[in-house]
Design a protein around this motif. Structure first.
Motif, PDB file in Angstrom:
ATOM      1  N   GLY A  56      27.927 -54.012  36.357  1.00  0.00           N
ATOM      2  CA  GLY A  56      27.746 -53.736  35.273  1.00  0.00           C
ATOM      3  C   GLY A  56      27.594 -52.523  34.294  1.00  0.00           C
ATOM      4  N   VAL A  57      27.327 -51.349  35.319  1.00  0.00           N
ATOM      5  CA  VAL A  57      26.708 -50.361  35.963  1.00  0.00           C
ATOM      6  C   VAL A  57      28.421 -49.522  35.708  1.00  0.00           C
ATOM      7  N   LYS A  58      28.436 -48.526  34.207  1.00  0.00           N
ATOM      8  CA  LYS A  58      29.203 -47.717  34.214  1.00  0.00           C
ATOM      9  C   LYS A  58      29.552 -46.256  35.241  1.00  0.00           C
ATOM     10  N   VAL A  59      30.682 -46.368  35.997  1.00  0.00           N
ATOM     11  CA  VAL A  59      31.233 -44.837  37.033  1.00  0.00           C
ATOM     12  C   VAL A  59      31.525 -43.821  36.190  1.00  0.00           C
ATOM     13  N   ILE A  60      30.999 -42.446  36.422  1.00  0.00           N
ATOM     14  CA  ILE A  60      31.469 -41.628  35.634  1.00  0.00           C
ATOM     15  C   ILE A  60      32.595 -40.932  36.736  1.00  0.00           C
TER      16      ILE A  60
END
Ligand SMILES: [Zn+2]
Ligand SMILES: [Zn+2]
Length: 291
Positions: A56-60
């Protein structure tokens, strides 16, 4: 605590944590959006995106690229680029070959001094056959320690500090920014006012900094990194003012390379004097995650 950190290294370059460790820390510390910005490689990105989804962590998708600007080593961050495009692999192959040539010839040059200082010489062939991530200041320092030329990693860093010439014969800023754009990404000048690998190598006053930034804008620069562990409060302020003046994106991140204990030395403070104790400790406003 911040929810965003857009500048994090893993052990795919000179960071000490694995991608999975970084993602776990990010989740524990309440980070919602991060970017893995390893030096001159996108190898960790796919894994990070996948683990990020699970946690649940957005990775760019991102990278930190070593470039040549007016014969100085400068870092440019590329964000949101198409990391699966085969062009990117060819670009980094070429860049890492240039780095290899430079660091092998530096080690060749320094070997006689190493012999005088320590009685030992480094094995050039072995170094040349190393993985790409050895071809950097910390990479070479770690090689010297691993080879037993110096006992402690701090001694290796100290030996190289004023002797090692940083590569300046890399791919230039204009071509690098063009490649980032070709891959659909945004190009951001990393830590413009940090003590090292920054505009401070080219200028020492605001007027000249502005001229350099104007030149980068002509080459297509999209943003500057404002919030950074390498910047004092005053420098962050100046970067924010310049971003506003030139209508550039203002980004931010800690330049995390692992916990201070893991780094086992103070060398990181030469680059990032305000290095955070924990991932997520550096202040970065939430809206920067919308990059
Ligand atoms: Zn950097
Ligand atoms: Zn960095």
């Amino acid at each position: 605590m911040s929810k965003v950190d857009l500048h994090i290294h893993t052990n795919y370059s000179d960071g000490r944590d694995t991608v999975s460790e970084v993602l776990e820390m990010a989740r524990e510390n309440g980070l919602e959006t991060i970017a893995i910005t390893d030096h001159d490689t996108i190898l960790g990105v796919e894994e990070a995106v996948k683990i990020g989804r699970e946690k649940g962590v957005k990775v760019i998708p991102a990278v930190e690229i070593s470039i040549n600007y007016q014969k100085k080593l400068i870092h440019i961050l590329g964000y949101n680029l198409d990391y699966k495009n085969e062009k990117i692999e060819l670009f980094f192959e070429r860049l890492n070959d240039l780095k290899r040539n430079h660091f092998v010839s530096e080690l060749k040059r320094l070997n006689s001094e190493l012999k005088k200082t320590t009685g030992k010489e480094a094995d050039l062939e072995k170094f040349s056959a190393s993985e790409y991530l050895c071809f950097s200041y910390p990479g070479l320092a770690n090689f010297l320690t691993q080879e037993g030329i110096f006992e402690k990693s701090e001694e290796s860093f100290e030996f190289l500090k004023d002797r090692l010439i940083k590569p300046s014969d890399l791919i230039d800023s204009e071509e690098t920014i063009a490649v980032i754009h070709e891959l659909g990404g945004k190009a951001v000048l990393a830590h413009p006012f940090a003590p090292r690998v920054s505009l401070k190598k080219l200028a020492d006053n605001r007027k000249e900094f502005e001229m350099i930034i104007e030149d980068f804008i002509k080459q297509g620069l999209d943003g500057i990194e404002c919030y950074q562990a390498g910047h004092s409060e005053g420098e962050t302020q100046m970067a924010l003012e310049l971003a506003k003046k030139y209508n550039l994106m203002a980004t931010g991140g800690s330049d995390w390379h692992g916990s201070f204990e893991k780094l086992g030395g103070k060398s990181i403070l030469a680059y990032t004097p305000f290095y955070p104790k924990k991932l997520g400790d550096l202040f970065v406003p939430d809206e920067i995650g919308e990059i």
